[in-house]
Design an enzyme around this catalytic site. Structure first.
Site, PDB file in Angstrom:
ATOM      1  N   CYS A  98      -7.705  14.228   2.597  1.00  0.00           N
ATOM      2  CA  CYS A  98      -7.540  12.809   2.327  1.00  0.00           C
ATOM      3  C   CYS A  98      -7.097  12.152   3.627  1.00  0.00           C
ATOM      4  O   CYS A  98      -6.076  12.520   4.197  1.00  0.00           O
ATOM      5  CB  CYS A  98      -6.486  12.615   1.235  1.00  0.00           C
ATOM      6  SG  CYS A  98      -6.034  10.902   0.952  1.00  0.00           S
ATOM      7  N   CYS A 105      -1.180  -1.349   6.036  1.00  0.00           N
ATOM      8  CA  CYS A 105      -2.200  -1.978   5.190  1.00  0.00           C
ATOM      9  C   CYS A 105      -1.764  -3.417   4.925  1.00  0.00           C
ATOM     10  O   CYS A 105      -0.569  -3.710   4.872  1.00  0.00           O
ATOM     11  CB  CYS A 105      -2.293  -1.224   3.870  1.00  0.00           C
ATOM     12  SG  CYS A 105      -3.600  -1.816   2.772  1.00  0.00           S
ATOM     13  N   CYS A 109      -0.635  -4.325  -2.377  1.00  0.00           N
ATOM     14  CA  CYS A 109      -0.509  -3.838  -3.761  1.00  0.00           C
ATOM     15  C   CYS A 109       0.957  -3.500  -4.052  1.00  0.00           C
ATOM     16  O   CYS A 109       1.628  -2.831  -3.261  1.00  0.00           O
ATOM     17  CB  CYS A 109      -1.390  -2.612  -3.987  1.00  0.00           C
ATOM     18  SG  CYS A 109      -3.141  -2.952  -3.761  1.00  0.00           S
ATOM     19  N   CYS A 112       2.406   0.279  -4.022  1.00  0.00           N
ATOM     20  CA  CYS A 112       1.989   1.174  -2.936  1.00  0.00           C
ATOM     21  C   CYS A 112       2.940   1.115  -1.743  1.00  0.00           C
ATOM     22  O   CYS A 112       3.314   0.032  -1.289  1.00  0.00           O
ATOM     23  CB  CYS A 112       0.579   0.800  -2.492  1.00  0.00           C
ATOM     24  SG  CYS A 112      -0.060   1.838  -1.181  1.00  0.00           S
TER      25      CYS A 112
HETATM   26  N1  SAH Z   1      -6.836   0.877  -0.086  1.00  0.00           N
HETATM   27  C1  SAH Z   1      -7.625   1.779  -0.862  1.00  0.00           C
HETATM   28  C2  SAH Z   1      -7.313   3.257  -0.649  1.00  0.00           C
HETATM   29  C3  SAH Z   1      -5.895   3.717  -0.519  1.00  0.00           C
HETATM   30  S1  SAH Z   1      -4.896   4.196  -1.842  1.00  0.00           S
HETATM   31  C4  SAH Z   1      -7.535   1.434  -2.330  1.00  0.00           C
HETATM   32  O1  SAH Z   1      -6.813   0.525  -2.687  1.00  0.00           O
HETATM   33  O2  SAH Z   1      -8.251   2.041  -3.124  1.00  0.00           O
HETATM   34  C5  SAH Z   1      -5.659   5.369  -2.859  1.00  0.00           C
HETATM   35  C6  SAH Z   1      -5.322   5.141  -4.329  1.00  0.00           C
HETATM   36  O3  SAH Z   1      -3.942   5.366  -4.620  1.00  0.00           O
HETATM   37  C7  SAH Z   1      -5.615   3.717  -4.783  1.00  0.00           C
HETATM   38  O4  SAH Z   1      -6.236   3.738  -6.038  1.00  0.00           O
HETATM   39  C8  SAH Z   1      -4.216   3.127  -4.884  1.00  0.00           C
HETATM   40  O5  SAH Z   1      -4.209   2.004  -5.715  1.00  0.00           O
HETATM   41  C9  SAH Z   1      -3.432   4.296  -5.404  1.00  0.00           C
HETATM   42  N2  SAH Z   1      -1.976   4.206  -5.229  1.00  0.00           N
HETATM   43  C10 SAH Z   1      -1.273   3.616  -4.263  1.00  0.00           C
HETATM   44  N3  SAH Z   1       0.055   3.768  -4.461  1.00  0.00           N
HETATM   45  C11 SAH Z   1       0.182   4.468  -5.592  1.00  0.00           C
HETATM   46  C12 SAH Z   1       1.300   4.936  -6.334  1.00  0.00           C
HETATM   47  N4  SAH Z   1       2.541   4.703  -5.943  1.00  0.00           N
HETATM   48  N5  SAH Z   1       1.061   5.635  -7.462  1.00  0.00           N
HETATM   49  C13 SAH Z   1      -0.214   5.895  -7.860  1.00  0.00           C
HETATM   50  N6  SAH Z   1      -1.298   5.484  -7.210  1.00  0.00           N
HETATM   51  C14 SAH Z   1      -1.116   4.764  -6.093  1.00  0.00           C
END
Ligand code: SAH
Length: 334
Positions: A98, A105, A109, A112
């Site tokens: 990964c 970023c 979100c 995250c």
């Molecule tokens: N920016 C991209 C890829 C990075 S994150 C995206 O948004 O898809 C990869 C995945 O992990 C994404 O689905 C994201 O929403 C999720 N993610 C991020 N933080 C998380 C958390 N604390 N718990 C579970 N999933 C999470």
């Protein structure tokens, strides 16, 4: 550079064209750590390269290994000091890496950890490749799958992402199959349309996390820019043009998006183009208040989807004991 770009570069450099092929293979197949290792090239030539080009190598700052499943999480540092996380996971079907596409970023979100300090900078194609190469060198094992699900929003770094995919799948390099590459996005609509035109066989994963605009806006700022309707149209186009089914990622957060009604709305979205839904129990992040749904709620959510013939899995959690979730290891170091 692609092989043809490198060939043109060598010509402009008054070097023979076959040098390019040799150099390319050293970099992308034999995964050399620098020009000095390229022993079938003359010393003069290697010196010339060293003086003219920057060789991108990741320095390993930290490695954590999960006692539970052998998953390894690496913290890498590049030349200007930025740090990114990459994860190595062993599955029955092969080894998966990964990788991060940005340092930090800017998508914001709520759940995250990668976005807490905003975006530092985009990664170059070389820096994305080097995460895969460094892990291959460190584990001494072949990587068969690559997921762009680490730090950053890959479609916010579009051109570098595309170059990375082309180099990673090239037959003169690691030659990883396009079908074994997954790119995850929070949903940048124009870039999804652009990607649909690239004639790639990669898997697109959409971080949906909520099935109505109102709910999605509460946890993902990008939802203010693009509605779910617009997103679904873009996903439909991607499916039509590439024939590749989209995966929806859906992190279950207690009291936020895990009710029966949420499942029903999600079914309406996933049904039309046979999406696969990947449920992820949310990973608690220290700076955030989200709590994962309990096991019964997760099971009930999954059952509801299954009853409606949606292809659904609960993400197998690997490396939870090693700061598994996006951006946590890096934050601890900073
Ligand atoms: N920016 C991209 C890829 C990075 S994150 C995206 O948004 O898809 C990869 C995945 O992990 C994404 O689905 C994201 O929403 C999720 N993610 C991020 N933080 C998380 C958390 N604390 N718990 C579970 N999933 C999470």
């Amino acid at each position: 550079m692609t092989l043809s770009e490198l060939t043109a570069e060598m010509e402009a450099f008054s070097e023979k064209a076959f040098r390019a092929k040799q150099c390319y293979e050293w970099m992308h197949k034999r995964l050399a750590c620098g020009f000095s290792e390229m022993t079938n090239l003359s010393k003069d030539f290697r010196e010339k390269c060293g003086n003219n080009y920057e060789y991108v190598i990741a320095e390993t700052v930290d490695v954590q290994e999960s006692k539970a499943d052998g998953t390894k999480k690496y913290l890498f540092r590049f030349l200007d000091g930025i740090m990114v996380e990459s994860v190595w996971m062993r599955y029955k079907h092969g080894n998966s890496v990964c990788i991060s596409s940005q340092a930090g970023c800017r998508m914001g979100c709520q759940f995250c950890a990668s976005t807490l300090d905003g975006l530092t900078r985009n990664l170059t194609p070389s820096e994305m490749l080097e995460q895969v190469y460094a892990i291959t060198r460190l584990t001494n094992e072949r990587v068969s799958n690559v997921v762009v699900m680490g730090m950053g929003e890959p479609l916010d770094n579009y051109d570098s992402l595309l170059r990375f995919i082309r180099l990673l799948t090239n037959e003169n390099g690691l030659h990883i199959s396009q079908r074994n590459i997954t790119v995850s996005t929070c949903g940048l609509v124009p870039e999804i349309y652009r990607l649909a035109e690239e004639k790639l066989q990669i898997t697109l994963a959409l971080s949906l996390h909520a099935a109505t605009d109102e709910k999605r806006r509460r946890i993902m700022p990008i939802a203010n820019r693009y509605s779910i309707k617009e997103l679904m149209e873009a996903c439909g186009c991607y499916f039509e043009k590439t024939g590749r089914r989209i995966t929806f990622e859906y992190s279950l957060m207690d009291g936020v998006n895990d009710t029966k009604e949420d499942a029903e709305q999600l079914i309406l979205l996933a049904k039309p183009f046979g999406c696969h839904v990947n449920l992820i129990p949310v990973n608690p992040v220290r700076e955030r208040h989200f709590v994962r749904s309990d096991v019964e709620k997760i099971e009930a959510f999954k059952n509801k989807l299954e009853k409606n013939k949606i292809n659904v899995t609960i993400r197998r959690e690997m490396g939870r004991d090693i700061d598994g979730a996006c951006g946590q290891l890096r934050r601890r170091h900073i």
